[in-house]
Design a protein around this motif. Sequence first.
Motif, mmCIF file in Angstrom:
data_model
loop_
_atom_site.group_PDB
_atom_site.id
_atom_site.type_symbol
_atom_site.label_atom_id
_atom_site.label_comp_id
_atom_site.label_asym_id
_atom_site.label_seq_id
_atom_site.Cartn_x
_atom_site.Cartn_y
_atom_site.Cartn_z
ATOM 1 N N VAL A 320 71.540 49.853 -18.254
ATOM 2 C CA VAL A 320 71.749 50.406 -19.608
ATOM 3 C C VAL A 320 71.714 51.924 -19.482
ATOM 4 O O VAL A 320 71.081 52.469 -18.583
ATOM 5 C CB VAL A 320 70.700 49.921 -20.655
ATOM 6 C CG1 VAL A 320 70.596 48.415 -20.717
ATOM 7 C CG2 VAL A 320 69.339 50.529 -20.425
ATOM 8 N N GLY A 361 65.277 46.877 -22.604
ATOM 9 C CA GLY A 361 66.434 46.842 -23.507
ATOM 10 C C GLY A 361 66.077 46.326 -24.887
ATOM 11 O O GLY A 361 66.957 46.096 -25.710
ATOM 12 N N SER A 364 66.215 49.281 -28.538
ATOM 13 C CA SER A 364 67.387 49.556 -29.386
ATOM 14 C C SER A 364 67.817 48.312 -30.172
ATOM 15 O O SER A 364 68.485 48.432 -31.181
ATOM 16 C CB SER A 364 68.539 50.129 -28.584
ATOM 17 O OG SER A 364 68.819 49.313 -27.516
ATOM 18 N N SER A 372 66.908 54.288 -25.420
ATOM 19 C CA SER A 372 65.956 55.398 -25.281
ATOM 20 C C SER A 372 65.912 55.935 -23.857
ATOM 21 O O SER A 372 65.383 57.016 -23.613
ATOM 22 C CB SER A 372 64.564 54.914 -25.676
ATOM 23 O OG SER A 372 64.197 53.826 -24.841
ATOM 24 N N VAL A 375 68.384 52.582 -17.431
ATOM 25 C CA VAL A 375 67.709 51.666 -16.506
ATOM 26 C C VAL A 375 68.644 51.455 -15.315
ATOM 27 O O VAL A 375 69.792 51.037 -15.491
ATOM 28 C CB VAL A 375 67.354 50.328 -17.185
ATOM 29 C CG1 VAL A 375 66.666 49.392 -16.208
ATOM 30 C CG2 VAL A 375 66.471 50.567 -18.408
ATOM 31 N N ARG A 412 54.141 50.910 -23.224
ATOM 32 C CA ARG A 412 55.260 51.860 -23.231
ATOM 33 C C ARG A 412 54.992 52.998 -24.223
ATOM 34 O O ARG A 412 55.317 54.145 -23.965
ATOM 35 C CB ARG A 412 56.569 51.144 -23.566
ATOM 36 C CG ARG A 412 57.042 50.369 -22.352
ATOM 37 C CD ARG A 412 58.204 49.460 -22.587
ATOM 38 N NE ARG A 412 58.254 48.529 -21.449
ATOM 39 C CZ ARG A 412 59.136 47.580 -21.279
ATOM 40 N NH1 ARG A 412 60.077 47.406 -22.154
ATOM 41 N NH2 ARG A 412 59.090 46.805 -20.212
ATOM 42 N N ARG A 415 52.539 55.412 -22.756
ATOM 43 C CA ARG A 415 53.189 56.268 -21.747
ATOM 44 C C ARG A 415 53.961 57.375 -22.435
ATOM 45 O O ARG A 415 53.901 58.524 -22.033
ATOM 46 C CB ARG A 415 54.165 55.438 -20.898
ATOM 47 C CG ARG A 415 53.556 54.871 -19.661
ATOM 48 C CD ARG A 415 54.622 54.311 -18.758
ATOM 49 N NE ARG A 415 55.044 55.262 -17.740
ATOM 50 C CZ ARG A 415 54.329 55.530 -16.654
ATOM 51 N NH1 ARG A 415 53.159 54.972 -16.468
ATOM 52 N NH2 ARG A 415 54.774 56.387 -15.766
HETATM 53 P P1 CMP Z 1 66.112 50.470 -24.903
HETATM 54 O O1 CMP Z 1 65.778 51.746 -25.586
HETATM 55 O O2 CMP Z 1 66.903 49.489 -25.635
HETATM 56 O O3 CMP Z 1 66.851 50.831 -23.523
HETATM 57 C C1 CMP Z 1 66.115 51.500 -22.514
HETATM 58 C C2 CMP Z 1 64.904 50.672 -22.195
HETATM 59 O O4 CMP Z 1 63.984 51.229 -21.270
HETATM 60 C C3 CMP Z 1 64.039 50.509 -23.462
HETATM 61 O O5 CMP Z 1 64.749 49.785 -24.422
HETATM 62 C C4 CMP Z 1 62.817 49.885 -22.870
HETATM 63 O O6 CMP Z 1 63.016 48.517 -22.612
HETATM 64 C C5 CMP Z 1 62.737 50.587 -21.513
HETATM 65 N N1 CMP Z 1 61.682 51.634 -21.569
HETATM 66 C C6 CMP Z 1 61.623 52.689 -22.368
HETATM 67 N N2 CMP Z 1 60.505 53.398 -22.144
HETATM 68 C C7 CMP Z 1 59.842 52.771 -21.177
HETATM 69 C C8 CMP Z 1 58.622 53.006 -20.476
HETATM 70 N N3 CMP Z 1 57.836 54.047 -20.759
HETATM 71 N N4 CMP Z 1 58.258 52.136 -19.511
HETATM 72 C C9 CMP Z 1 59.035 51.064 -19.225
HETATM 73 N N5 CMP Z 1 60.198 50.807 -19.846
HETATM 74 C C10 CMP Z 1 60.595 51.638 -20.817
#
Ligand code: CMP
Length: 423
Positions: A320, A361, A364, A372, A375, A412, A415
């Motif tokens: 993504v 994922g 969103s 955000s 990946v 998350r 973090r």
């Molecule tokens: P999404 O924003 O849909 O796409 C990017 C993804 O990265 C997000 O969803 C989360 O699943 C993952 N993600 C975002 N921030 C973190 C984090 N701090 N640690 C692990 N995964 C994350």
Amino acid sequence: MFQKILVAIHSREQRRGPLTYASQLAKGFTIPVVLLQVSPNDGVPSVRQASDLTEPAARLSADHIPVQSVTETGKDGEDVLCTAEQYGCELIVMPPQLGTNGNGLSSVAAQTLRSTQVPLLLVPPGSASIRNIIVSLDGSALAEVALPYAEEIARRLGVPICLARAYQPWMMTMAGIEGYAYPGSTDLVAAETEAIDYLRGVASRLAALGQPVDCQALKGSPAKGIVGLAARTPGSVTTLTTHGRSGLARWLLGSVTEEMARSTSNPILIIPHKFGFKYAQGVTELVQQTPLFARLREKELNELSQVARIRTFASGDLIVREGDEGDEFFIVSSGRVDVIKNVATPEEFRMGILGAGDFFGELSLLDDEPRSATVRAAGDVECVSINRVDFMDHLNKHPQTAAMMLPALARRLRRATGHSVGE
Ligand code: CMP
């Protein structure tokens, strides 16, 4: 998906198309090619001359494709299949008329088609390059087994997909028989509407592909409709699953695949029907092993397996992309992915590493905002993926999955706000 390609070639005239296609796929998937020379027993004498493998091997090497030439010569479809198995090739590429002067399907190609355990790509001699993937669908789950193959090829080669379904109310087949009236237009309209709705549903599941997806509902038999569409679409490869009919069913219904392979003058990628069962079994096993779904009952797991798909990625693939619209939810079943902010900029930094059992994922899909983070696959990765509509539908029906997601979401959040001692 494909680790090695076997290219079975015969005469100089017939090898150009198969070699061009094999080379395009080998580059797209970064995999080696095995070359086998076939001199069929039933070959027409004028084309029975040996096809020297030195020149095709040199051509592939010049394209930086690792190539291996088999020293023995194949005689029939059995030899082609044995060589594919012996060398671990998951895709066979050959001309449909291998060993003959004519059109249609040679006995070697027909024999290979009927018995192959791996996907078979039949490429007529003049075919130039893959520019479009047509997927022949009939509304069955078995036909949809061709989808992940079409999707992966489209993604690797950067080409569009066209989903095609022929519609033919059964009454139409009786139209020529005395006493049977031609069906009223409402029957045809209903059949067309059903075909279009079905195709649109499949297209929405492919939305995350990043390549254009077209839908075509075609009136008439699949062999005529889809073969005609392929003829009108330059550089197309038609992908379809065999239904593996045998005995009475084959006698009554025939083999659409064989009919299409015989009547088309365009490339055709045939996925053996046994992949349907293997694939469905694989998805169910992965869904059952996913910790996120540990609280679901068997019936619920089976429902989820129907809408889940297996996605594979190679090292460096961006699964993504930060800022993109999100349409798909992923669970890592094997391998590792990096979650990265500001990828490929001086501000790039890694927010996290996810491994087997972890999901990503979701954000969103939950807040309808762009992705955000990016990946990226760190090595070979296999994921279970579920599209937005099915995933949200699942969460609405089974809040226990949402509850299982909360600890990871909290981590998350910590973090992101700097209140974490590490993941
Ligand atoms: P999404 O924003 O849909 O796409 C990017 C993804 O990265 C997000 O969803 C989360 O699943 C993952 N993600 C975002 N921030 C973190 C984090 N701090 N640690 C692990 N995964 C994350």
